[in-house]
Design an enzyme around this catalytic site. Sequence first.
Site, PDB file in Angstrom:
ATOM      1  N   CYS A 298      -2.825  12.817   1.301  1.00  0.00           N
ATOM      2  CA  CYS A 298      -2.858  11.884   2.443  1.00  0.00           C
ATOM      3  C   CYS A 298      -2.870  12.612   3.780  1.00  0.00           C
ATOM      4  CB  CYS A 298      -1.691  10.896   2.374  1.00  0.00           C
ATOM      5  SG  CYS A 298      -0.057  11.656   2.500  1.00  0.00           S
TER       6      CYS A 298
ATOM      7  N   HIS B  30       4.237   9.902   3.608  1.00  0.00           N
ATOM      8  CA  HIS B  30       2.891   9.377   3.406  1.00  0.00           C
ATOM      9  C   HIS B  30       2.334   8.903   4.742  1.00  0.00           C
ATOM     10  CE1 HIS B  30      -0.348   8.010   0.814  1.00  0.00           C
ATOM     11  NE2 HIS B  30      -0.397   6.890   1.512  1.00  0.00           N
TER      12      HIS B  30
ATOM     13  N   HIS C  57      -6.228   6.253   3.059  1.00  0.00           N
ATOM     14  CA  HIS C  57      -5.203   7.228   2.688  1.00  0.00           C
ATOM     15  C   HIS C  57      -5.524   7.749   1.294  1.00  0.00           C
ATOM     16  CE1 HIS C  57      -2.739   4.128   0.284  1.00  0.00           C
ATOM     17  NE2 HIS C  57      -3.819   3.506   0.729  1.00  0.00           N
TER      18      HIS C  57
END
Length: 188
Positions: free
Chosen positions: A91, A144, A160
């Site tokens: 990510c 993330h 992502h």
Amino acid sequence: MKNLVFIIIFIISFTSCKSSKVVKDKNTSTSRQENVQNDADNTLENHVAESETLDNSETSKSIAENIIDYAVQFEGVRYKWGGTTDRGMDCSGLVYESFRAYDITLPRISRDMAKKGEKIVLKDVLRGDLLFFKTGNRRNTINHVGLIVDIRDNDIKFIHATTNNGVIISGLNETYWLKAFFEARRIL
């Protein structure tokens, strides 16, 4: 001397003509004609400030769109921890490379990226902003990141890389992502 000549030419060019510019209204998504007139009474300072404001907003929009287009080309690429190429991405690698392609250097790790830019509330996010998540890791830290690619149907779409599906576009309204969401930040 060169600066003085440039300033004189700049003043003459703005005091002797009118220009018009089409500006897109963010709220109604329709264009309107906006006349920009420069009177002889305006100071050089006003001209420079106005010019820089227009240039910066147009440049930011263009850069955001380019960054999004760059990121979207990796959709479908498999997940690879530490990856930054079309052979595998994680990510933060996706976001890092997408911004780096347009000479914007961010930290390589999502929790460090979350220290950059300006924190913003969800109702104010725009395309090109970043979303940060805490996905239940044991340290309760940001782990993330996603790049906002669209806002539609009362949902924020972001690109992502996930461990199971690789680089994908998800919606923040999905239960998992909404629960893991931590903050949004504007870099541009």
